[in-house]
Design a protein around this motif. Structure first.
Motif, short mmCIF file in Angstrom:
data_model
loop_
_atom_site.label_atom_id
_atom_site.label_comp_id
_atom_site.label_asym_id
_atom_site.label_seq_id
_atom_site.Cartn_x
_atom_site.Cartn_y
_atom_site.Cartn_z
N LYS A 239 2.19 -16.06 -66.66
CA LYS A 239 1.02 -16.88 -66.31
C LYS A 239 -0.16 -16.00 -65.90
O LYS A 239 -1.30 -16.25 -66.29
CB LYS A 239 1.38 -17.84 -65.19
N GLN A 240 0.12 -14.95 -65.12
CA GLN A 240 -0.96 -14.06 -64.70
C GLN A 240 -1.56 -13.32 -65.87
O GLN A 240 -2.79 -13.14 -65.96
CB GLN A 240 -0.44 -13.08 -63.65
N GLN A 241 -0.72 -12.87 -66.80
CA GLN A 241 -1.24 -12.19 -67.97
C GLN A 241 -2.09 -13.11 -68.84
O GLN A 241 -3.14 -12.71 -69.37
CB GLN A 241 -0.09 -11.62 -68.80
N LYS A 242 -1.67 -14.37 -68.97
CA LYS A 242 -2.47 -15.32 -69.73
C LYS A 242 -3.81 -15.58 -69.07
O LYS A 242 -4.84 -15.70 -69.73
CB LYS A 242 -1.70 -16.63 -69.89
N ILE B 125 -5.42 -13.43 -67.24
CA ILE B 125 -6.26 -12.24 -67.42
C ILE B 125 -6.82 -12.18 -68.84
O ILE B 125 -7.99 -11.85 -69.07
CB ILE B 125 -5.45 -10.97 -67.11
N LEU B 126 -5.98 -12.54 -69.85
CA LEU B 126 -6.45 -12.50 -71.22
C LEU B 126 -7.50 -13.58 -71.50
O LEU B 126 -8.45 -13.36 -72.24
CB LEU B 126 -5.27 -12.66 -72.18
N ASN B 127 -7.32 -14.74 -70.90
CA ASN B 127 -8.26 -15.84 -71.13
C ASN B 127 -9.47 -15.77 -70.21
O ASN B 127 -10.37 -16.59 -70.33
CB ASN B 127 -7.55 -17.18 -70.92
N GLY B 128 -9.50 -14.81 -69.32
CA GLY B 128 -10.60 -14.73 -68.38
C GLY B 128 -11.80 -13.97 -68.87
O GLY B 128 -12.82 -13.91 -68.17
N ASN B 129 -11.72 -13.33 -70.05
CA ASN B 129 -12.82 -12.57 -70.63
C ASN B 129 -13.31 -11.47 -69.67
O ASN B 129 -14.48 -11.42 -69.27
CB ASN B 129 -13.98 -13.50 -71.01
N ILE B 130 -12.38 -10.61 -69.28
CA ILE B 130 -12.72 -9.52 -68.38
C ILE B 130 -13.15 -8.32 -69.22
O ILE B 130 -12.42 -7.87 -70.11
CB ILE B 130 -11.53 -9.15 -67.48
N TYR B 131 -14.33 -7.79 -68.94
CA TYR B 131 -14.88 -6.66 -69.68
C TYR B 131 -14.75 -5.40 -68.82
O TYR B 131 -14.95 -5.43 -67.61
CB TYR B 131 -16.34 -6.90 -70.04
N GLU B 132 -14.40 -4.32 -69.53
CA GLU B 132 -14.26 -3.04 -68.85
C GLU B 132 -15.63 -2.38 -68.74
O GLU B 132 -16.40 -2.34 -69.71
CB GLU B 132 -13.30 -2.12 -69.63
N THR B 133 -15.91 -1.87 -67.56
CA THR B 133 -17.15 -1.13 -67.32
C THR B 133 -16.84 0.34 -67.11
O THR B 133 -15.68 0.75 -67.08
CB THR B 133 -17.88 -1.70 -66.10
N ARG B 134 -17.90 1.13 -67.00
CA ARG B 134 -17.71 2.56 -66.81
C ARG B 134 -17.03 2.84 -65.47
O ARG B 134 -16.18 3.74 -65.36
CB ARG B 134 -19.06 3.28 -66.87
N ALA B 135 -17.37 2.06 -64.46
CA ALA B 135 -16.75 2.25 -63.15
C ALA B 135 -15.26 1.92 -63.19
O ALA B 135 -14.43 2.64 -62.63
CB ALA B 135 -17.46 1.39 -62.10
N SER B 136 -14.88 0.81 -63.87
CA SER B 136 -13.46 0.45 -63.95
C SER B 136 -12.67 1.46 -64.76
O SER B 136 -11.52 1.78 -64.44
CB SER B 136 -13.31 -0.94 -64.56
N LEU B 137 -13.30 2.02 -65.83
CA LEU B 137 -12.61 3.04 -66.62
C LEU B 137 -12.42 4.33 -65.82
O LEU B 137 -11.39 4.99 -65.94
CB LEU B 137 -13.39 3.32 -67.90
N LEU B 138 -13.43 4.69 -65.03
CA LEU B 138 -13.30 5.89 -64.22
C LEU B 138 -12.24 5.73 -63.14
O LEU B 138 -11.59 6.70 -62.74
CB LEU B 138 -14.65 6.24 -63.58
N ARG B 139 -12.07 4.49 -62.64
CA ARG B 139 -11.01 4.28 -61.65
C ARG B 139 -9.62 4.46 -62.26
O ARG B 139 -8.70 4.93 -61.61
CB ARG B 139 -11.14 2.88 -61.05
N LYS B 140 -9.49 4.03 -63.52
CA LYS B 140 -8.19 4.16 -64.17
C LYS B 140 -7.92 5.57 -64.67
O LYS B 140 -6.76 5.98 -64.78
CB LYS B 140 -8.11 3.19 -65.35
#
Length: 244
Positions: free
Chosen positions: A164-167, A169-184
């Protein structure tokens, strides 16, 4: 001497426990006013206990008439019919209605379903009581089946929650930003170089066993290519002489 007082002694002093003095060998009085000695404590039992004499002599139970029809005594007064009859008689005020109801009585008619005597026939082979609860299987308790079943249900519940949580997240239209990529992203940290004395850092080797730099590259390439088939403690290989 314990009860001697100076001044006026009033009867109200016996009701105050702070003014009462204790007598020798007797408990301290609490100041309550008790009835006289001939008073009988308790509640008089004036009711009838329903003994044999009363059952034989007094029969006060209200029994239905033998000539009454079944369900006749359960009928109630029909106030709607009473009000209609009073209006037809020309009565308007509340007092006139009150006198009309006192002198006239109309009972509510019983429905056909209520007139029927409901009798429940019980089959002769019917067993009364509550069924006995089945005994707990001892082997399931010894083998911890209830625990395994509970753990399996918990795993299934956790997997369902993750899906349910994965669904979401997928249906939430979350976009990766430069800050989120740098955190990962975790940069590779190179180990620090070994310590050398400053005078040996820029010294070139005095011995060169290869004829040319190209021969050195070819030798290292052949060594890395043949390294998978080599054996031995130091990885140099164990070669046996070919038999003729």
């Amino acid at each position: 001497m314990a009860q001697d007082r100076i001044g006026l002694y009033r009867d109200s002093m016996n009701e105050n426990p702070l003014l009462a003095k204790s007598q020798l060998g007797r408990p301290l009085k609490r100041g309550f006013t008790l009835p006289p000695d001939d008073f009988t404590y308790g509640r008089p039992n004036t009711g009838k206990d329903g003994g044999t004499a009363e059952a034989m002599g007094n029969w006060n139970a209200a029994l239905p008439s033998m000539t009454s029809k079944p369900g006749e005594q359960k009928r109630e007064r029909d106030f709607i019919s009473l009000n209609r009859a009073a209006i037809k008689a020309g009565l308007v005020t509340s007092g006139e209605h009150y006198h009309f109801r006192a002198n006239h009585d109309i009972r509510r008619k019983m429905s056909p379903s209520e007139n029927k005597i409901r009798t429940r026939r019980i089959p002769p082979d019917m067993t009364f009581g509550i069924s006995t609860r089945p005994s707990t299987p001892v082997f399931d308790l010894l083998e911890h089946k209830y625990q395994d079943r509970w753990l399996q249900q918990r795993r299934l519940t956790e997997l369902a929650n993750r899906e349910k949580q994965q669904k979401k997240i997928l249906n939430g239209n979350i976009y990766e930003t430069r800050a989120s990529l740098l955190r990962k992203y975790s940069p590779v940290v190179e180990p620090p170089p070994l310590w050398h004395m400053p005078r040996f850092e820029r010294v070139h080797p005095h011995l060169e066993t290869f004829r040319s730099p190209e021969a050195r590259k070819l030798a290292f390439r052949a060594h890395s290519h043949d390294a998978t088939s080599r054996t031995g403690v130091f990885g140099h290989g164990i070669y046996a002489a070919a038999k003729s």
